[in-house]
Design a protein around this motif. Sequence first.
Motif, short mmCIF file in Angstrom:
data_model
loop_
_atom_site.label_atom_id
_atom_site.label_comp_id
_atom_site.label_asym_id
_atom_site.label_seq_id
_atom_site.Cartn_x
_atom_site.Cartn_y
_atom_site.Cartn_z
N ALA A 111 32.37 -2.05 5.30
CA ALA A 111 32.27 -3.21 6.19
C ALA A 111 30.85 -3.23 6.74
O ALA A 111 30.35 -2.20 7.21
CB ALA A 111 33.28 -3.11 7.33
N VAL A 112 30.22 -4.38 6.66
CA VAL A 112 28.84 -4.50 7.12
C VAL A 112 28.67 -5.82 7.87
O VAL A 112 28.96 -6.89 7.31
CB VAL A 112 27.83 -4.44 5.95
CG1 VAL A 112 26.40 -4.65 6.47
CG2 VAL A 112 27.95 -3.14 5.19
N HIS A 113 28.24 -5.76 9.12
CA HIS A 113 27.77 -6.95 9.83
C HIS A 113 26.94 -6.49 11.02
O HIS A 113 27.20 -5.45 11.61
CB HIS A 113 28.93 -7.86 10.28
CG HIS A 113 29.73 -7.33 11.42
ND1 HIS A 113 29.44 -7.63 12.74
CD2 HIS A 113 30.81 -6.52 11.46
CE1 HIS A 113 30.31 -7.04 13.53
NE2 HIS A 113 31.15 -6.35 12.78
N ASP A 114 25.94 -7.26 11.36
CA ASP A 114 25.03 -6.89 12.44
C ASP A 114 25.61 -7.27 13.80
O ASP A 114 26.42 -8.21 13.91
CB ASP A 114 23.68 -7.59 12.26
CG ASP A 114 22.93 -7.08 11.04
OD1 ASP A 114 23.13 -5.90 10.68
OD2 ASP A 114 22.14 -7.86 10.45
N ALA A 116 25.63 -9.05 17.35
CA ALA A 116 25.16 -10.39 17.72
C ALA A 116 23.81 -10.29 18.41
O ALA A 116 23.53 -9.33 19.13
CB ALA A 116 26.17 -11.06 18.64
N LYS A 246 16.97 -6.11 18.90
CA LYS A 246 18.02 -5.54 18.07
C LYS A 246 18.84 -4.56 18.90
O LYS A 246 18.29 -3.62 19.48
CB LYS A 246 17.41 -4.82 16.86
CG LYS A 246 18.45 -4.26 15.90
CD LYS A 246 17.79 -3.63 14.67
CE LYS A 246 18.82 -3.14 13.68
NZ LYS A 246 18.20 -2.54 12.48
#
Length: 259
Positions: A111-114, A116, A246
Motif C-alpha cells: 500500500a502506497v500513498h503520501d 496529505a 512534507k
Amino acid sequence: MSIASLTDPITAEGGNTRFENLDHWLQGRTMYGGASALVAYTAAIKAFSDLPPLRAAQVAFVAPTGPEVDLKREIVRQGRNVAQVRSEIWCEGKCTLTAFWLFGTEREPNAVHDAAPVDNWPGPPEEAPDTMTDKGPAFIRHNFELKRAQEQRGPGDPVVRRWARLADREGLDPVSELILLGDVLPPGAMRAMQRQGPISSINWSFNLLETAPETRDGWWLSENASQHAAGGYSSERLRLWNADGKQVLDGMQSVAIFG
C-alpha cells in the motif's frame, strides 16, 4: 546544556546515570518531555545497537524526572522484521517515564500513498518572524529557536503552530532530533482555556513517516491541535513537517489542563 551533555552520560549498560547542569532542560520541576523521551530512546539504541529503523513510539510521562536516574531497557520481542523495546527512567525508586519503541525493517510495499499536504501553508521559515525570544520555560530559552507560523494570536481555534529548530543539533541523528523537538509546543487547548493555568503532558505516541527525515537548515513546522478538551484534559494531535511541507511525524498526546 549541550545535546552531548544530555546523551553522553548514557551507556550501553544503563543503570545509574547522572546528568549535570539540567536546569537548561527543565519545564517546571521536571525534565522537558522531549528531553526525557530522548534519554529513554538513547538508552534503548545504545543498549541494542543492531536495531532496525524506528517506526513508532508510545511514551508515558509518569512523574517528574530529575538529574539522577536509573535507566532500564529490555527487548520485549524481536521478530524477523520488527523489534519492540521497552525503556524506563526511574528516580528515587519510582518510575518517572516508560516508553515502548517499535523498530522495523523496510519491506516490499503493498500500500502506497503520501500524507496529505499541510493545510494553510504559512510560507517558508526564512520569511517567518521570530517569536518567544527570551520568553517561555528554560528549555525553550536555552535550546530552541521558534518562528511564527500562523496569523492567529490569543484565544481562538485550539491550534498552535510554529516553526521550530534546535539551537545546537551538532552530532544528533535526525530521528533523535525529532524526538527532542516533537513535544516543544504548548497544547492547542491553550487557546481555549478560560483562564491561565499550568499544563502537563501525560503521554505522547507517534508514528514516523520517514525513517531518515530531512529538512532545510534544521527548521520543522510543528503543530499541536486539540481534538477535544473537557474535564481537565485535552486530546491533542501533534504533527511535524519539514521546511518544504512534507509531513514526517504524526502523533497524539493527552494533556492535563489545570487551573
